[in-house]
Write a protein that holds these residues in place. Structure first.
Motif, PDB file in Angstrom:
ATOM      1  N   LEU A   2      -6.318  -2.996  -9.186  1.00  0.00           N
ATOM      2  CA  LEU A   2      -5.485  -1.849  -8.352  1.00  0.00           C
ATOM      3  C   LEU A   2      -4.693  -2.760  -7.615  1.00  0.00           C
ATOM      4  O   LEU A   2      -3.443  -2.404  -7.387  1.00  0.00           O
ATOM      5  N   ALA A   3      -5.175  -3.725  -7.136  1.00  0.00           N
ATOM      6  CA  ALA A   3      -4.307  -4.550  -6.194  1.00  0.00           C
ATOM      7  C   ALA A   3      -3.111  -5.317  -6.771  1.00  0.00           C
ATOM      8  O   ALA A   3      -2.276  -5.376  -6.446  1.00  0.00           O
ATOM      9  N   LEU A   4      -3.362  -5.700  -7.965  1.00  0.00           N
ATOM     10  CA  LEU A   4      -2.496  -6.293  -8.942  1.00  0.00           C
ATOM     11  C   LEU A   4      -1.058  -5.138  -9.256  1.00  0.00           C
ATOM     12  O   LEU A   4      -0.001  -5.496  -9.108  1.00  0.00           O
ATOM     13  N   ARG A   5      -1.775  -4.093  -9.605  1.00  0.00           N
ATOM     14  CA  ARG A   5      -0.794  -3.050 -10.085  1.00  0.00           C
ATOM     15  C   ARG A   5       0.127  -2.424  -8.577  1.00  0.00           C
ATOM     16  O   ARG A   5       1.252  -2.440  -8.673  1.00  0.00           O
ATOM     17  N   TYR A   6      -0.487  -2.608  -7.409  1.00  0.00           N
ATOM     18  CA  TYR A   6       0.104  -2.176  -6.358  1.00  0.00           C
ATOM     19  C   TYR A   6       1.140  -3.260  -5.848  1.00  0.00           C
ATOM     20  O   TYR A   6       2.283  -3.110  -5.534  1.00  0.00           O
ATOM     21  N   ALA A   7       0.771  -4.606  -6.131  1.00  0.00           N
ATOM     22  CA  ALA A   7       1.471  -5.781  -5.813  1.00  0.00           C
ATOM     23  C   ALA A   7       2.900  -5.751  -6.750  1.00  0.00           C
ATOM     24  O   ALA A   7       4.016  -5.799  -6.215  1.00  0.00           O
ATOM     25  N   GLY A   8       2.647  -5.596  -8.009  1.00  0.00           N
ATOM     26  CA  GLY A   8       3.599  -5.220  -8.955  1.00  0.00           C
ATOM     27  C   GLY A   8       4.542  -4.264  -8.613  1.00  0.00           C
ATOM     28  O   GLY A   8       5.741  -4.411  -8.650  1.00  0.00           O
ATOM     29  N   PHE A   9       4.262  -3.170  -8.007  1.00  0.00           N
ATOM     30  CA  PHE A   9       5.055  -1.979  -7.599  1.00  0.00           C
ATOM     31  C   PHE A   9       5.813  -2.272  -6.595  1.00  0.00           C
ATOM     32  O   PHE A   9       6.951  -1.916  -6.523  1.00  0.00           O
ATOM     33  N   ALA A  10       5.032  -3.200  -5.666  1.00  0.00           N
ATOM     34  CA  ALA A  10       5.817  -3.464  -4.390  1.00  0.00           C
ATOM     35  C   ALA A  10       7.081  -4.440  -4.872  1.00  0.00           C
ATOM     36  O   ALA A  10       8.029  -4.287  -4.221  1.00  0.00           O
ATOM     37  N   VAL A  11       6.815  -5.319  -5.956  1.00  0.00           N
ATOM     38  CA  VAL A  11       7.758  -6.070  -6.289  1.00  0.00           C
ATOM     39  C   VAL A  11       8.939  -5.362  -6.883  1.00  0.00           C
ATOM     40  O   VAL A  11      10.086  -5.766  -6.745  1.00  0.00           O
ATOM     41  N   VAL A  12       8.737  -4.312  -7.746  1.00  0.00           N
ATOM     42  CA  VAL A  12       9.565  -3.514  -8.348  1.00  0.00           C
ATOM     43  C   VAL A  12      10.319  -2.854  -7.350  1.00  0.00           C
ATOM     44  O   VAL A  12      11.684  -2.758  -7.202  1.00  0.00           O
ATOM     45  N   TRP A  58       0.449   5.964 -10.187  1.00  0.00           N
ATOM     46  CA  TRP A  58      -0.381   4.769 -10.689  1.00  0.00           C
ATOM     47  C   TRP A  58      -1.252   4.356  -9.725  1.00  0.00           C
ATOM     48  O   TRP A  58      -1.960   3.351 -10.156  1.00  0.00           O
ATOM     49  N   ILE A  59      -1.263   4.496  -8.385  1.00  0.00           N
ATOM     50  CA  ILE A  59      -1.944   4.125  -7.384  1.00  0.00           C
ATOM     51  C   ILE A  59      -3.165   5.010  -6.854  1.00  0.00           C
ATOM     52  O   ILE A  59      -4.064   4.824  -6.931  1.00  0.00           O
ATOM     53  N   PHE A  60      -2.470   6.255  -6.639  1.00  0.00           N
ATOM     54  CA  PHE A  60      -3.348   7.272  -6.201  1.00  0.00           C
ATOM     55  C   PHE A  60      -3.523   8.309  -7.119  1.00  0.00           C
ATOM     56  O   PHE A  60      -4.419   9.070  -6.785  1.00  0.00           O
ATOM     57  N   TYR A 117       4.529  -3.276   3.206  1.00  0.00           N
ATOM     58  CA  TYR A 117       3.903  -2.424   2.048  1.00  0.00           C
ATOM     59  C   TYR A 117       2.196  -2.786   2.121  1.00  0.00           C
ATOM     60  O   TYR A 117       1.410  -1.835   1.752  1.00  0.00           O
ATOM     61  N   VAL A 118       1.655  -3.951   2.845  1.00  0.00           N
ATOM     62  CA  VAL A 118       0.197  -3.908   2.887  1.00  0.00           C
ATOM     63  C   VAL A 118      -0.398  -2.841   4.049  1.00  0.00           C
ATOM     64  O   VAL A 118      -1.145  -2.086   3.612  1.00  0.00           O
ATOM     65  N   THR A 119       0.530  -2.573   5.057  1.00  0.00           N
ATOM     66  CA  THR A 119       0.063  -1.761   6.157  1.00  0.00           C
ATOM     67  C   THR A 119       0.575  -0.369   5.393  1.00  0.00           C
ATOM     68  O   THR A 119      -0.552   0.633   5.858  1.00  0.00           O
ATOM     69  N   LYS A 120       1.448  -0.040   4.733  1.00  0.00           N
ATOM     70  CA  LYS A 120       1.678   1.263   4.154  1.00  0.00           C
ATOM     71  C   LYS A 120       0.575   1.815   3.310  1.00  0.00           C
ATOM     72  O   LYS A 120       0.287   3.105   3.186  1.00  0.00           O
ATOM     73  N   TYR A 121       0.034   0.845   2.403  1.00  0.00           N
ATOM     74  CA  TYR A 121      -0.717   1.182   1.551  1.00  0.00           C
ATOM     75  C   TYR A 121      -2.086   1.797   2.328  1.00  0.00           C
ATOM     76  O   TYR A 121      -2.685   2.841   2.013  1.00  0.00           O
TER      77      TYR A 121
END
Length: 135
Positions: A2-12, A58-60, A117-121
């Motif tokens: 999940l963390a990798l997917r979230y980080a990837g989406f943050a990059v996108v 894809w995250i929630f 993004y970390v705070t927003k998650y």
């Protein structure tokens, strides 16, 4: 995972944000405060929509349906982003005002967006997508 997917989406979303900013900045005087402000707002809106769509699905794994319910959810998602957007804008602006280069501006944006993004998650998990998915 999940963390990798979230980080990837943050990059996108970050790339979408910075791409939109570059498009606006290419149209006007890069030194003009108004052009800089329009670029930041445009990038923020583009990044917001991209990130919302990716996070929702894809995250929630959110299945909220209906225009009214999704409208309320997007409004709450946007509200949770106000403080995180301030972090991003202040950091990007500080880098721009200090070094006056596109590289510095974008470095400030990336740093601010990462913190945001970390705070927003954490906010989204607690207040926006409470009932579904990975939260």
């Amino acid at each position: 995972m999940l963390a990798l997917r979230y980080a990837g989406f943050a990059v996108v979303a970050t790339l979408a944000n910075l791409g939109a900013q570059r498009a606006v900045l290419a149209l006007g005087d890069r030194e003009a405060a108004a052009v800089f402000a329009v670029a930041m707002v445009t990038g923020t809106l583009v990044g917001l929509v991209v990130k919302y769509l990716l996070d929702k699905r894809w995250i929630f794994y959110d299945r909220t349906a209906g225009v009214a319910a999704q409208g309320r959810q997007f409004a709450l998602y946007t509200l949770m982003g106000v403080a995180t957007t301030a972090i991003f804008w202040v950091t990007e602006t500080a880098f721009w005002l200090t070094w006056r280069t596109d590289a510095a501006r974008e470095a400030g944006a990336v740093i601010g967006l990462t913190i945001g993004y970390v705070t927003k998650y954490l906010l989204d998990r607690r207040f926006v997508f409470r009932e579904g998915g990975a939260a």
